[in-house]
Enzyme design. Structure first.
Site, PDB file in Angstrom:
ATOM      1  N   CYS A 112      13.617  -7.304  -1.579  1.00 21.16           N
ATOM      2  CA  CYS A 112      13.412  -6.786  -0.231  1.00 21.16           C
ATOM      3  C   CYS A 112      14.197  -7.629   0.785  1.00 21.16           C
ATOM      4  O   CYS A 112      15.419  -7.596   0.803  1.00 21.16           O
ATOM      5  CB  CYS A 112      11.921  -6.721   0.108  1.00 21.16           C
ATOM      6  SG  CYS A 112      11.551  -5.727   1.565  1.00 21.16           S
TER       7      CYS A 112
ATOM      8  N   HIS B 160      10.391  -3.247  -4.530  1.00 18.97           N
ATOM      9  CA  HIS B 160       9.450  -4.289  -4.955  1.00 18.97           C
ATOM     10  C   HIS B 160       9.052  -4.093  -6.414  1.00 18.97           C
ATOM     11  O   HIS B 160       8.126  -3.323  -6.701  1.00 18.97           O
ATOM     12  CB  HIS B 160       8.203  -4.257  -4.064  1.00 18.97           C
ATOM     13  CG  HIS B 160       8.443  -4.726  -2.670  1.00 18.97           C
ATOM     14  ND1 HIS B 160       8.258  -6.036  -2.285  1.00 18.97           N
ATOM     15  CD2 HIS B 160       8.895  -4.067  -1.562  1.00 18.97           C
ATOM     16  CE1 HIS B 160       8.556  -6.161  -1.006  1.00 18.97           C
ATOM     17  NE2 HIS B 160       8.947  -4.987  -0.546  1.00 18.97           N
TER      18      HIS B 160
ATOM     19  N   GLU C 121       7.501  -6.227  -8.181  1.00 17.00           N
ATOM     20  CA  GLU C 121       6.302  -7.017  -8.465  1.00 17.00           C
ATOM     21  C   GLU C 121       5.004  -6.248  -8.231  1.00 17.00           C
ATOM     22  O   GLU C 121       3.924  -6.736  -8.558  1.00 17.00           O
ATOM     23  CB  GLU C 121       6.290  -8.302  -7.620  1.00 17.00           C
ATOM     24  CG  GLU C 121       5.921  -8.138  -6.155  1.00 17.00           C
ATOM     25  CD  GLU C 121       7.054  -7.653  -5.257  1.00 17.00           C
ATOM     26  OE1 GLU C 121       6.895  -7.743  -4.025  1.00 17.00           O
ATOM     27  OE2 GLU C 121       8.092  -7.189  -5.766  1.00 17.00           O
TER      28      GLU C 121
ATOM     29  N   SER D  51     -20.050 -12.892  -0.487  1.00 16.81           N
ATOM     30  CA  SER D  51     -20.259 -11.538   0.037  1.00 16.81           C
ATOM     31  C   SER D  51     -20.818 -10.602  -1.031  1.00 16.81           C
ATOM     32  O   SER D  51     -21.443  -9.596  -0.721  1.00 16.81           O
ATOM     33  CB  SER D  51     -18.941 -10.972   0.567  1.00 16.81           C
ATOM     34  OG  SER D  51     -18.041 -10.715  -0.506  1.00 16.81           O
ATOM     35  N   GLY D  52     -20.570 -10.931  -2.310  1.00 12.45           N
ATOM     36  CA  GLY D  52     -20.945 -10.044  -3.403  1.00 12.45           C
ATOM     37  C   GLY D  52     -19.772  -9.270  -3.951  1.00 12.45           C
ATOM     38  O   GLY D  52     -19.882  -8.597  -4.973  1.00 12.45           O
ATOM     39  N   GLY D  53     -18.606  -9.371  -3.270  1.00 10.29           N
ATOM     40  CA  GLY D  53     -17.384  -8.768  -3.786  1.00 10.29           C
ATOM     41  C   GLY D  53     -16.811  -9.608  -4.911  1.00 10.29           C
ATOM     42  O   GLY D  53     -17.262 -10.739  -5.173  1.00 10.29           O
ATOM     43  N   VAL D  54     -15.783  -9.084  -5.573  1.00  6.86           N
ATOM     44  CA  VAL D  54     -15.247  -9.777  -6.746  1.00  6.86           C
ATOM     45  C   VAL D  54     -14.645 -11.136  -6.377  1.00  6.86           C
ATOM     46  O   VAL D  54     -14.819 -12.109  -7.115  1.00  6.86           O
ATOM     47  CB  VAL D  54     -14.212  -8.886  -7.475  1.00  6.86           C
ATOM     48  CG1 VAL D  54     -13.020  -8.542  -6.604  1.00  6.86           C
ATOM     49  CG2 VAL D  54     -13.742  -9.562  -8.761  1.00  6.86           C
ATOM     50  N   ASP D  55     -13.973 -11.250  -5.234  1.00  9.62           N
ATOM     51  CA  ASP D  55     -13.282 -12.496  -4.895  1.00  9.62           C
ATOM     52  C   ASP D  55     -14.272 -13.656  -4.732  1.00  9.62           C
ATOM     53  O   ASP D  55     -14.130 -14.710  -5.362  1.00  9.62           O
ATOM     54  CB  ASP D  55     -12.467 -12.328  -3.605  1.00  9.62           C
ATOM     55  CG  ASP D  55     -11.515 -11.151  -3.665  1.00  9.62           C
ATOM     56  OD1 ASP D  55     -11.206 -10.698  -4.778  1.00  9.62           O
ATOM     57  OD2 ASP D  55     -11.090 -10.680  -2.598  1.00  9.62           O
TER      58      ASP D  55
END
Length: 540
Positions: A16, A103, A105, A156-160
């Site tokens: 890019c 891109h 990737e 938060s309960g999210g995956v991260d």
């Protein structure tokens, strides 16, 4: 950028902007393109060699650029082009230097990993990176950074945040890690109770739950600007942390802040040296940047993309349903409830020319569709930069390929339009205008119920795994100054750097639209048909 890199005599691959930089620095010419490219494009492979070895004559790739290579540097040949980009791939085989305007990737360049593998082979690089090795090295990094101190993490309960929480527990032990789940008033329906249940089910019992909804609502009262909302939310998180530490009689000097920041978050927040700010993530506001500079923030996932964080979660043994939950942003519904100071403020800030609307309507008419441009704005990403522009709404016969083509045509050619949505109902659309609306309990409760209806419909129709994420967005768009509108934003992606909108079945659309329109306070339902780029997954 270090110009000495170009004199190293090593294989190089520019992507890019890197493609344009190689061209410019090595004696070619870069110019603004007449047509911009955002999203899907088809690469015509002229020479299947070098990094393009093994590719077919026509390959789908993912673009996000305004400028393009107009003249090649000496020694380079064109390896591929698209309809709007004459030099989409170039190479100097002798020096092993290659440039790609697209891109490779990201997931939506279908054979991107083959291209990157080709470059790795040209470099003679060893393929020795594994998630297991990354896990070991990250645990050592956490232990070295903590140096006897403890870590405090918002969960938060999210995956991260869940993966970061588990990794910190593995590295330091549960007695040195404290997870804090804050109900900030912006959570989904029943979210806090579910997070507590999921964490305990995964064996993570060092979690405290705090209701700070009143504080967050006060901090964001009557704020319409999306960046200012994110900044205030991020800073309130730190104040809540300090109050929680004080209530638990914990010494702030002995506790580092842990975060589930991904590499994607850092890029979008302008957190790398040359990255533009697309949207400020709540974990990249000023006070947290200061803590980062002081070495008081631990971020075990900061080199990973979303798909890699999920792989890490499964490697660590997190339950499948927790790893593959639909992502939910840290600021929660605060960035899904668009706010406005009212029609006068929007008209003053808009910069939208009537001529632009008329031209866009002519383009839509060639597709057999009717178009209007909404009197509000959303955040987008075009050419690696942030945009804050208008959504266009189209109505008429629904044929997904036609809608996708129109969405791409509009966002590529009209800078003041960065998102396109389709009217699901009612038909015809009411005569609507922007109304004043802020983050109030009533608006958030309405959005909570609308979001729950949408998620229940996905479950009922067996679409939860087909759709990676589906934000439900509340718009202060009304015909009577009281009711509002919602947008469904279903996307498919693995890395979240790019995403495609999901065309979902008619039965689902009819079901969810009928249920949402039956909800008191909702008068119109739209469907976001914008890829990323140019539209970010979240509207703010």
């Amino acid at each position: 950028y270090n110009p000495d890199i170009l004199a190293m005599g090593k294989p190089m691959l520019g992507l890019c902007y890197g493609h344009q930089l190689l061209c410019h620095r090595l004696g070619g010419q870069v110019e603004m393109g007449e047509t911009h490219e955002f999203g899907a494009a088809y690469l015509h492979v002229h020479k299947a060699e070098g990094v393009l070895a093994g590719l077919d004559e026509r390959e789908r790739v993912w673009m996000s650029h305004r400028d393009h290579v107009a003249a090649l540097p000496p020694g380079f040949a064109v390896l591929g082009s698209t309809e709007d980009c004459p030099v989409a791939a170039m190479g100097d085989a002798e020096r092993k230097i290659y440039g790609l305007q697209f891109h490779p990737e990201v997931t939506h360049t279908v054979r991107g990993m083959e291209i990157l593998n080709n470059f790795a082979a040209l470099c003679g690089a060893e393929r020795n990176w594994t998630m297991e090795r990354y896990t070991e090295e990250t645990i050592e990094r956490i232990q070295g950074q903590a140096k006897g101190r403890n870590v405090f993490l918002f969960v938060s309960g999210g995956v991260d945040s869940s993966v970061a929480f588990l990794l910190l527990n593995r590295a330091l032990g549960a007695e040195r890690v404290l997870g804090l789940h804050i109900d900030n008033g912006f959570m989904r329906e029943g979210e806090t109770a579910m997070v507590e249940r999921l964490m305990k089910g995964a064996g993570l019992h060092n979690l405290e739950v705090v209701d700070a909804s009143a504080e967050f609502l006060a901090a964001t009262a009557e704020i319409a600007d999306p960046e200012e909302k994110r900044r205030r939310i991020g800073e309130e998180f730190i104040r809540v942390r300090d109050r929680a530490l004080a209530a638990l009689a914990l010494d702030p000097d002995e506790w580092l802040l842990g975060q589930g920041t991904l590499y994607t978050d850092t890029i979008e927040s302008g957190g790398t040296e040359n990255a533009a700010v697309i949207k400020t993530h709540h974990n990249r506001v000023g006070v947290i940047d200061q803590l980062l500079a002081e070495g008081k923030v631990v971020e075990p996932l900061d080199q990973l993309y979303k798909d890699e964080a999920r792989t890490l979660g499964e490697t660590l043994g997190l339950p499948h349903h927790l790893v593959w939950r639909h992502p939910f942003p840290g600021p929660g519904l605060a960035v899904r409830a668009l706010c406005s100071d009212g029609p006068d403020a929007e008209d003053a800030d808009s910069g939208l020319a009537l001529e632009t609307v008329a031209e866009a309507q002519k383009v839509a008419a060639t597709f057999g569709l009717v178009l209007d441009v909404l009197p509000l704005r959303s955040v987008g990403v075009q050419g690696d930069s942030r945009t804050y522009a208008h959504p266009a709404v189209v109505s008429g016969q629904r044929e997904w390929k036609t809608l996708e083509a129109l969405s791409t045509e509009l966002t590529n050619n009209f800078p003041s339009i960065n998102r396109v949505i389709y009217l699901l109902g009612p038909t015809p659309r009411p005569q609507q205008n922007i109304k004043a609306g802020y983050l109030t309990r009533d608006r958030l409760d309405l959005l909570r119920r609308a979001d729950a209806i949408s998620m229940e419909a996905l479950e009922r129709h067996g679409l939860m795994e087909e759709v990676t994420q589906m934000p439900t967005v509340l718009l202060p768009l009304s015909s009577d100054g009281v009711q509002e509108s919602v947008v469904l934003r279903p996307i498919a992606t693995s890395d979240f750097m790019t995403a495609r909108f999901c065309p979902l079945p008619q039965a689902f659309l009819d079901d969810v639209c009928e249920r949402l329109l039956a909800l008191t306070g909702i008068e119109a339902v739209f469907y976001d048909i914008t890829h990323k780029p140019p539209g970010t997954v979240e509207w703010e």
